[in-house]
Design a protein around this motif. Structure first.
Motif, PDB file in Angstrom:
ATOM      1  N   GLY A  31      -1.484  43.129 -31.546  1.00 23.72           N
ATOM      2  CA  GLY A  31      -1.193  42.319 -32.720  1.00 23.72           C
ATOM      3  C   GLY A  31      -0.001  41.428 -32.469  1.00 23.72           C
ATOM      4  O   GLY A  31       0.510  41.346 -31.350  1.00 23.72           O
ATOM      5  N   VAL A  32       0.470  40.741 -33.512  1.00 17.73           N
ATOM      6  CA  VAL A  32       1.633  39.856 -33.419  1.00 17.73           C
ATOM      7  C   VAL A  32       2.898  40.702 -33.293  1.00 17.73           C
ATOM      8  O   VAL A  32       3.119  41.606 -34.094  1.00 17.73           O
ATOM      9  N   ILE A  33       3.731  40.403 -32.300  1.00 20.45           N
ATOM     10  CA  ILE A  33       4.977  41.152 -32.152  1.00 20.45           C
ATOM     11  C   ILE A  33       6.217  40.295 -32.395  1.00 20.45           C
ATOM     12  O   ILE A  33       7.291  40.832 -32.630  1.00 20.45           O
ATOM     13  N   GLN A  34       6.083  38.957 -32.343  1.00 17.49           N
ATOM     14  CA  GLN A  34       7.214  38.091 -32.661  1.00 17.49           C
ATOM     15  C   GLN A  34       6.699  36.678 -32.908  1.00 17.49           C
ATOM     16  O   GLN A  34       5.592  36.320 -32.494  1.00 17.49           O
ATOM     17  N   ALA A  52       9.863  31.734 -24.969  1.00 19.54           N
ATOM     18  CA  ALA A  52       8.807  31.689 -23.951  1.00 19.54           C
ATOM     19  C   ALA A  52       9.368  31.954 -22.551  1.00 19.54           C
ATOM     20  O   ALA A  52       8.732  32.634 -21.733  1.00 19.54           O
ATOM     21  N   ARG A  53      10.557  31.433 -22.282  1.00 21.78           N
ATOM     22  CA  ARG A  53      11.205  31.688 -20.987  1.00 21.78           C
ATOM     23  C   ARG A  53      11.451  33.169 -20.785  1.00 21.78           C
ATOM     24  O   ARG A  53      11.151  33.735 -19.715  1.00 21.78           O
ATOM     25  N   ASP A  98       2.807  32.388 -32.390  1.00 18.71           N
ATOM     26  CA  ASP A  98       2.808  33.847 -32.492  1.00 18.71           C
ATOM     27  C   ASP A  98       2.718  34.469 -31.101  1.00 18.71           C
ATOM     28  O   ASP A  98       1.834  34.118 -30.313  1.00 18.71           O
ATOM     29  N   LEU A  99       3.628  35.377 -30.811  1.00 23.46           N
ATOM     30  CA  LEU A  99       3.571  36.138 -29.571  1.00 23.46           C
ATOM     31  C   LEU A  99       2.758  37.395 -29.818  1.00 23.46           C
ATOM     32  O   LEU A  99       3.108  38.215 -30.662  1.00 23.46           O
ATOM     33  N   PHE A 165       1.564  39.623 -40.854  1.00 21.73           N
ATOM     34  CA  PHE A 165       0.574  40.603 -41.289  1.00 21.73           C
ATOM     35  C   PHE A 165      -0.709  40.439 -40.493  1.00 21.73           C
ATOM     36  O   PHE A 165      -1.127  39.333 -40.192  1.00 21.73           O
ATOM     37  N   MET A 166      -1.341  41.556 -40.175  1.00 18.09           N
ATOM     38  CA  MET A 166      -2.593  41.546 -39.434  1.00 18.09           C
ATOM     39  C   MET A 166      -3.545  42.540 -40.081  1.00 18.09           C
ATOM     40  O   MET A 166      -3.124  43.430 -40.796  1.00 18.09           O
ATOM     41  N   THR A 167      -4.827  42.388 -39.788  1.00 21.64           N
ATOM     42  CA  THR A 167      -5.832  43.296 -40.339  1.00 21.64           C
ATOM     43  C   THR A 167      -6.447  44.102 -39.221  1.00 21.64           C
ATOM     44  O   THR A 167      -7.042  43.526 -38.308  1.00 21.64           O
TER      45      THR A 167
END
Length: 204
Positions: A31-34, A52-53, A98-99, A165-167
């Motif tokens: 899922g999204v972490i950052q 990103a670096r 989204d990371l 938020f993720m599902t």
């Protein structure tokens, strides 16, 4: 400008559960972490080029070497405490700003607690740990500067990034995050898990 320990939080509700951790398989979630270029509830903005670096360095180092470890309820420290390790990040990639991350929950004492939280559909937070300085942009907003160094991500009970938020699709259809009394429920579940594993129980 002196560096400080920078800690960020985001809610982690897995978009998918790739393995439900049955038998000899470890639980794997993603899922999204950052999020980059977005003000979080701490008032910080992480420029995407800087984040990103650091992510690229993290992929080339800890991830590729299978040591991208993190803790459950992190300490305010630069050191990863192996006695409290709960997970290992297996893969990182970008989806816009989204990371995304694929995370293996390890069969350690802390990992077993984290696994039960996921399997019981408890919403937890994910927190980045890093060192760096910030510069004020005004109106309660600060920007993380070029000296930022990423250390790890930890799972925690307190989220602060907005909109992460993720599902989940692997545990149950029609899943709804449990917001009411979530901290009480988390504490109760953790106490029950510790009781079942150690025989040391809290009377409540």
């Amino acid at each position: 400008m002196s560096k400080s320990l920078l800690i960020e939080y985001a809610l982690f509700i897995p978009k998918s559960v790739l393995s439900e951790g049955r038998g000899d398989r470890n639980l794997v979630v993603q899922g999204v972490i950052q999020r980059a270029d977005s003000k979080n509830q701490n008032g910080r903005v992480y420029p995407k080029d800087i984040l990103a670096r650091e992510v690229e360095k993290y992929i080339e180092g800890p991830v590729s070497e299978n040591r991208a470890l993190g803790e459950l309820d992190h300490p305010e420290s630069m050191v990863i405490n192996l006695k409290n390790v709960s997970h290992n990040i297996k893969q990182l990639w970008w989806d816009g700003d989204d990371l995304m991350g694929k995370v293996e929950v390890l069969p350690t004492p802390s990992g077993n607690i984290l696994k039960e939280l996921f399997l019981n559909k408890i919403t937890v937070g994910i927190s980045s740990r890093g060192m760096g300085s910030v510069q004020s942009l005004g109106e309660g907003t600060v920007e993380v500067q070029d000296d930022f160094e990423l250390l790890c991500w930890d799972f925690v009970s307190t989220p602060s990034t907005q909109g992460a938020f993720m599902t989940p699709t692997g545990l149950s259809e029609g899943y709804k995050p449990q917001y009411e009394n979530k901290y009480t429920k988390i504490n109760t579940l953790i106490s029950d898990i510790i009781c079942s594993q150690s025989g040391v129980c809290c009377i409540r």
